[in-house]
Design an enzyme around this catalytic site. Sequence first.
Site, mmCIF file in Angstrom:
data_model
loop_
_atom_site.group_PDB
_atom_site.id
_atom_site.type_symbol
_atom_site.label_atom_id
_atom_site.label_comp_id
_atom_site.label_asym_id
_atom_site.label_seq_id
_atom_site.Cartn_x
_atom_site.Cartn_y
_atom_site.Cartn_z
ATOM 1 C CG HIS A 42 42.836 57.928 46.857
ATOM 2 N ND1 HIS A 42 43.391 57.239 45.898
ATOM 3 C CD2 HIS A 42 42.659 56.925 47.759
ATOM 4 C CE1 HIS A 42 43.440 56.023 45.844
ATOM 5 N NE2 HIS A 42 42.919 55.870 47.361
ATOM 6 C CG HIS A 127 45.621 55.313 55.753
ATOM 7 N ND1 HIS A 127 44.407 55.158 56.170
ATOM 8 C CD2 HIS A 127 45.860 54.481 54.768
ATOM 9 C CE1 HIS A 127 43.914 54.076 55.592
ATOM 10 N NE2 HIS A 127 44.882 53.650 54.735
#
EC number: 3.1.4.58
Length: 190
Positions: A42, A127
Amino acid sequence: MRLFAAVLPPEHIVDELAAEVDRLRQLPGAGRLRWTARPGWHFTLAFYGEVADDVVPALSDRLARAAHRSAPFSLALAGGGQFGQGRAVWAGARGDVEALRLLADRAEAAARKAGVPMGEHRRYKAHLTVARSRQAMDVRPYVAALAEFAGGSWTVADLALVRSNLPASGVPGEQPRYEVVDRWVLGGAG
């Protein structure tokens, strides 16, 4: 509850990343890294840590407002990098990364307004962590391989509040369990 706000990629995007991670795991030394499992993939927007139960409704209300004020946007997994001298290897993002950054800022502001202590503000870096290491190590081969990675795009249409349940068994390699507490459609979606 240990909570964070996140953007969760759809299954077909997770499948693409899984194929890339399988390739990375074939590189020499890959066994020295702790590879994150699919349920942990995620984009964390804001990490809240332990949030008191009586604060969660206010946080949820603020996150709902943040989602309503944010339009859906296009995103794709692409490239990668590292944090902390190889302590974390991550896949990056391309597309409307500015919209993702704005959503992260709004998720952080929502927590502050709800009374969640957030510490010092840091500029958001998109990220998705794919591996970690307990000690510094040379991860340049993994980062170089990720530089070639470009996944398909999708429309980010919601914001999720996720509970992180840390491993309690003491079994080596056990991963945290993630549970979506709530989700809000971004303004104008659906």
